[in-house]
Design an enzyme around this catalytic site. Structure first.
Site, PDB file in Angstrom:
ATOM      1  N   GLU A 173      45.505  31.508  34.834  1.00  0.00           N
ATOM      2  CA  GLU A 173      46.347  30.370  35.212  1.00  0.00           C
ATOM      3  C   GLU A 173      45.594  29.043  35.172  1.00  0.00           C
ATOM      4  O   GLU A 173      46.057  28.037  35.699  1.00  0.00           O
ATOM      5  CB  GLU A 173      46.935  30.603  36.602  1.00  0.00           C
ATOM      6  CG  GLU A 173      47.814  31.837  36.694  1.00  0.00           C
ATOM      7  CD  GLU A 173      49.216  31.628  36.126  1.00  0.00           C
ATOM      8  OE1 GLU A 173      49.817  30.577  36.391  1.00  0.00           O
ATOM      9  OE2 GLU A 173      49.705  32.532  35.414  1.00  0.00           O
ATOM     10  N   HIS A 249      49.226  29.846  43.634  1.00  0.00           N
ATOM     11  CA  HIS A 249      47.932  29.489  43.054  1.00  0.00           C
ATOM     12  C   HIS A 249      46.980  29.089  44.179  1.00  0.00           C
ATOM     13  O   HIS A 249      47.415  28.623  45.241  1.00  0.00           O
ATOM     14  CB  HIS A 249      48.048  28.297  42.084  1.00  0.00           C
ATOM     15  CG  HIS A 249      48.722  28.601  40.800  1.00  0.00           C
ATOM     16  ND1 HIS A 249      49.609  27.727  40.189  1.00  0.00           N
ATOM     17  CD2 HIS A 249      48.652  29.675  39.980  1.00  0.00           C
ATOM     18  CE1 HIS A 249      50.045  28.254  39.057  1.00  0.00           C
ATOM     19  NE2 HIS A 249      49.484  29.433  38.920  1.00  0.00           N
ATOM     20  N   CYS A 368      48.715  19.728  40.904  1.00  0.00           N
ATOM     21  CA  CYS A 368      49.275  20.471  39.767  1.00  0.00           C
ATOM     22  C   CYS A 368      49.360  19.597  38.527  1.00  0.00           C
ATOM     23  O   CYS A 368      49.239  20.084  37.404  1.00  0.00           O
ATOM     24  CB  CYS A 368      50.667  20.991  40.108  1.00  0.00           C
ATOM     25  SG  CYS A 368      50.709  22.420  41.191  1.00  0.00           S
TER      26      CYS A 368
END
Length: 444
Positions: A173, A249, A368
């Site tokens: 990721e 995450h 993000c």
């Protein structure tokens, strides 16, 4: 002299809410809500400009071309572009939503980046994330590779790797599960990889409700590709209990910068041992770990506010600043905590709040939106200069958004071939503004 540059993902013209991300509570809760792509892109650009005016080096990464017609055709939809969209809308709406997703705006998931100070060949390494856990993201990495290569395009300084093989055992990721701690950006740092599960060790604890998207094996592979020194590389496991509470995450529960780690008390599995391992691996230099107790901020409030999906910046003055979403002011525990943050014995001396609500409603906060890239002066000079933000470039990009973006998109709009044509026209013009060349398949 080294510095840390932030490269934010520019929100694409197809920005919409579809609830595609299981485990991301904001994404799930706002499924089918009408989006405002124009506002989303403007919010992102305004944050970029604000960071530039704080003295930071700020870059921009172009969005993906959406809808992904290549994938739709691979899935059996045929005919003209209009017919492909109509068939997908009628027969497989979730597939159409996935191929329309503008999730590349969250460039923390674009790649893992290691600076030349840490790599044995003294080059900056990029590995695009394969993002195999979610279909709408798993189709991103070929374009991500082309975009990164167009921005960081000098092989004397930059090495671009292929994404890891697309298999759940190697789920990667990107920088959302990776951070770097250091005394100075130009010195050897500690590369900290946080994983959700080991794909091989079945006896290891893992989340039960939501998926663990990052595997230990993927993190280890990226470290090898980037030629990292094992003595300065650490792999720790995220707490599976918080993954099951919506912490999809690591950057939703912990954020690091320079010699500062800001994390929740429940961020890591066996947290006291994990923090001791980090201190030991960091060495004798000063390291600040600010651990927020559950009694001060619950996991629920941390997820709703994205307290830890903030950016910590080292300003030119040497002070650290926290870049937080305005949602932090809306959660009582978080607002109370941040009101006293700068009075505590820790390096963060400023807190700046930004409206990135369009991104937050789809499950992504300030952290993000950005990919951190540590660069020397020579490496910065080798970056495509048109992808760096100053006031003039901000104005050009804002005018481009005003010209091309809609102020409302709902699911039914995705069947409209006009939206496809508008998006391609916009991106074709963007590649000229950013001097990227023909990076999109529709340009070839």
């Amino acid at each position: 002299m080294h510095l840390e540059a932030n490269f934010d993902g520019l929100v694409g013209p197809s920005h919409n809410y579809a609830g595609l991300s299981l485990g991301n509570l904001a994404s799930q809760h706002n499924a089918s809500v009408a989006s405002n792509p124009k506002a989303a892109a403007k919010q992102g650009l305004d944050k970029m400009l604000a960071l530039t005016e704080l003295g930071m080096v700020q870059g921009v990464l172009a969005p993906q071309s959406r809808p992904d017609l290549t994938t739709l055709r691979q899935l059996g939809f045929t005919g003209s572009d209009a017919k492909v969209l109509e068939q997908a809308h009628r027969q497989a709406p979730q597939l159409l939503s996935a191929c329309y997703s503008a999730s590349s705006m969250w460039s923390a998931n674009a790649a893992t980046v290691s600076p030349s100070a840490d790599s044995l060949d003294n080059k900056v390494h990029f590995t695009p994330a394969n993002l195999v856990n979610k279909l709408h993201r798993a189709i991103e990495h070929p374009q991500t590779s082309r975009t990164l290569a167009a921005v960081f395009n000098d092989p004397h300084y930059f090495v671009h790797h292929d994404a890891l093989p697309s298999h759940d055992s190697l789920g990667d990721e990107g920088a959302a599960n990776h951070t770097r701690l250091c005394s100075s950006y130009g010195e050897q740092g500690l590369q900290l990889f946080v994983y959700g599960k080991s794909a091989i060790n079945n006896g290891q604890v893992a989340p039960q409700r939501y998926p663990a998207r990052q595997t230990l094996e993927a993190s280890q592979a990226v470290a090898r590709l980037h030629q990292l020194n094992p003595r300065h590389t650490l792999f720790i496991q995220q707490n599976p209990e918080v993954i099951d509470q919506g912490v999809f995450h690591n950057d939703v529960i912990a954020v690091g910068n320079h010699n500062m780690l800001f994390c929740h008390q429940q961020a890591f599995l066996n947290q006291p041992q994990a923090l001791n391992d980090i201190r030991r691996a960091f060495g004798d230099a000063e390291l600040h770990i600010l651990e927020v107790a559950t009694a001060e901020v619950s996991i629920e409030q941390a997820v709703k506010s994205y307290l830890f999906n903030t950016q910590i910046l080292t300003l030119p003055s040497g002070e650290m600043a926290l870049i937080a979403p305005t949602e932090c002011l809306e959660q009582p525990q978080v607002a109370a905590y941040l009101a006293t943050l700068t009075d505590r014995q820790q390096p963060i001396k400023q807190v700046h709040y930004f409206d990135v609500k369009q991104s937050m409603q789809n499950g992504g906060g300030p952290a993000c939106l950005r990919l951190r890239v540590t660069l020397s002066a020579a490496e910065l000079a080798a970056v495509n200069p048109h992808c760096l933000i100053d006031r003039a470039q901000h104005q050009r990009l804002s005018a481009w958004v005003d010209k091309h973006y809609r102020d409302r998109i709902s699911f039914d709009d995705l069947r409209d071939v006009a939206l496809l044509n508008e998006s391609q026209q916009a991106l074709d013009e963007l590649t000229q503004l950013l001097h990227l060349g023909s990076i999109y398949p529709f340009q070839r």
